[in-house]
Write an enzyme that holds these catalytic residues in place. Structure first.
Site, PDB file in Angstrom:
ATOM      1  N   GLU A   1      34.873  19.861   3.154  1.00 24.41           N
ATOM      2  CA  GLU A   1      35.515  20.068   4.460  1.00 24.41           C
ATOM      3  C   GLU A   1      35.809  21.555   4.688  1.00 24.41           C
ATOM      4  OE1 GLU A   1      38.671  17.330   5.348  1.00 24.41           O
ATOM      5  OE2 GLU A   1      39.216  18.381   7.197  1.00 24.41           O
TER       6      GLU A   1
ATOM      7  N   GLU B   1      41.044  13.061  -3.016  1.00 26.18           N
ATOM      8  CA  GLU B   1      40.984  14.509  -2.789  1.00 26.18           C
ATOM      9  C   GLU B   1      41.301  15.280  -4.079  1.00 26.18           C
ATOM     10  OE1 GLU B   1      43.426  15.761   0.500  1.00 26.18           O
ATOM     11  OE2 GLU B   1      42.513  14.328   1.875  1.00 26.18           O
TER      12      GLU B   1
ATOM     13  N   ASP C   1      40.121   5.432   1.994  1.00 30.53           N
ATOM     14  CA  ASP C   1      40.680   6.743   1.631  1.00 30.53           C
ATOM     15  C   ASP C   1      42.024   6.526   0.946  1.00 30.53           C
ATOM     16  OD1 ASP C   1      40.657   9.457   1.592  1.00 30.53           O
ATOM     17  OD2 ASP C   1      40.921   9.751   3.747  1.00 30.53           O
TER      18      ASP C   1
ATOM     19  N   LYS D   1      37.965   7.044  -1.723  1.00 28.69           N
ATOM     20  CA  LYS D   1      37.848   8.509  -1.700  1.00 28.69           C
ATOM     21  C   LYS D   1      39.149   9.109  -2.219  1.00 28.69           C
ATOM     22  CE  LYS D   1      37.838  11.102   2.256  1.00 28.69           C
ATOM     23  NZ  LYS D   1      39.019  11.983   2.067  1.00 28.69           N
TER      24      LYS D   1
ATOM     25  N   ASP E   1      42.297   8.599   5.935  1.00 29.32           N
ATOM     26  CA  ASP E   1      43.754   8.692   6.128  1.00 29.32           C
ATOM     27  C   ASP E   1      44.076   9.525   7.371  1.00 29.32           C
ATOM     28  OD1 ASP E   1      43.169  11.202   5.180  1.00 29.32           O
ATOM     29  OD2 ASP E   1      44.604  11.181   3.521  1.00 29.32           O
ATOM     30  N   SER E   2      43.031  10.032   8.042  1.00 25.59           N
ATOM     31  CA  SER E   2      43.218  10.657   9.361  1.00 25.59           C
ATOM     32  C   SER E   2      43.786   9.634  10.343  1.00 25.59           C
ATOM     33  CB  SER E   2      41.895  11.214   9.885  1.00 25.59           C
ATOM     34  OG  SER E   2      40.873  10.246   9.786  1.00 25.59           O
TER      35      SER E   2
HETATM   36  O1  KIV Z   1      40.658  11.086   6.575  1.00 24.73           O
HETATM   37  C1  KIV Z   1      39.579  11.479   7.012  1.00 24.73           C
HETATM   38  O2  KIV Z   1      39.193  11.208   8.157  1.00 24.73           O
HETATM   39  C2  KIV Z   1      38.757  12.307   6.139  1.00 24.73           C
HETATM   40  C3  KIV Z   1      37.552  12.953   6.743  1.00 24.73           C
HETATM   41  C4  KIV Z   1      37.973  14.210   7.402  1.00 24.73           C
HETATM   42  C5  KIV Z   1      36.486  13.182   5.753  1.00 24.73           C
HETATM   43  O3  KIV Z   1      39.069  12.488   5.003  1.00 24.73           O
END
Ligand code: KIV
Length: 280
Positions: free
Chosen positions: A182, A114, A83, A112, A44-45
């Site tokens: 992280e 969190e 994500d 993924k 989600d970056s």
């Molecule tokens: O969204 C992302 O790029 C991440 C990484 C920092 C692991 O969650």
């Protein structure tokens, strides 16, 4: 052959380091796959690096799925992880499971999530039991930025390191196949990794994690709004892209592009006919 979540756990048993990178588009994902990257995370970056938002909390499920489809089309061997964005798994376990399913339908093989609150643990159990492998994410968790209050290192003393390990153990029990750590000090991440059966994938968590992940725009030197201390730049794409665009503009303005090589030509006959043709 496609890498599976189960094989990622085996890598830890075999003492084999796990490599992971984020990707957001078809071509980049294809090159990473050819370079034998084990896990490609559609992170989600992308909210910041691909869409220009100021926070990961701004990206929607629909946007994440478009990028997941693009990446998945470029990948044959790596494990593609989608994500789950902010508020796509926090409302109810049922909605979270449905949304996790959307990532799988879009071509990912895992998702993924969190955090490790009791609600998140229950949700992860349900998603895993539905047949969707889940990667956890502890330490600094960007989706909680508004409650955390900033980009802080986690696990800076014995007490907080033990808290992360406790959370990681709960994730392990819930069935995750790996955990992103992280911004955790090297020694704390080492201790946590050594006390888990599932692999840890570090980002800013030192070299003793079972694997490493980087945001590809950091590794490729493409995103310059913010450069985290833990990122390593392997190429300066920002400079290369800027130079290429400047050269292109110069070429067009000076009449050097396109030349004959990049153009289509009429046959001599047709060219002559056209030359002699005068419109009434
Ligand atoms: O969204 C992302 O790029 C991440 C990484 C920092 C692991 O969650």
């Amino acid at each position: 052959m496609r890498l599976t979540a189960k094989k990622i756990i085996d890598y830890k048993k075999q003492n084999k380091k796990i490599t992971a990178l984020t990707a957001y588009d078809y071509s980049t994902a294809k090159y990473f796959d050819k370079a034998n990257v084990d896990i490609i995370l559609v992170g989600d970056s992308l909210a910041q690096v691909a869409l220009g938002y100021d926070s990961t909390t701004k990206v929607s499920l629909e946007e994440m799925l478009v990028f997941t489809k693009a990446v998945s089309r470029g990948v044959q061997n790596a494990l593609v992880v989608g994500d789950m964005p902010f508020m796509s798994y926090q409302i109810s376990t049922q909605e979270a499971t449905k949304n996790a399913g959307e990532f799988i339908k879009s071509g990912a093989q895992a998702v993924k999530i969190e955090g490790a609150s009791p609600y998140i643990i229950e949700t992860i159990k349900h998603i895993v039991q539905s047949g969707i492998p889940v990667m956890g994410h502890l330490g600094f968790t960007p989706q909680y930025i508004n409650t955390i209050g900033g980009h802080f290192v986690s696990g800076k003393n014995l007490e907080t390191t033990l808290e992360i390990l406790k959370a990681a153990k709960k994730l392990e029990e819930a069935g995750v196949f790996s955990i992103v750590l992280e911004m955790v000090p090297t020694q704390s991440a080492k201790f946590i990794s050594e006390n888990l059966d599932v692999p840890t994938i570090g980002i800013g968590a030192g070299k003793f994690c079972d694997g490493q992940i980087l945001v590809s725009d950091d590794a490729l030197g493409k995103y310059d709004n913010f450069c985290p201390k833990f990122a390593k730049q392997y190429v300066n794409l920002k400079e290369e892209i800027s130079k290429a665009a400047q050269n292109y503009v110069k070429d067009v303005l000076e009449g050097n592009f396109p030349n004959d090589e990049q153009s289509f030509a009429l046959s001599e006959d047709e060219a002559k006919k056209l030359e002699n043709y005068t419109q009434n």
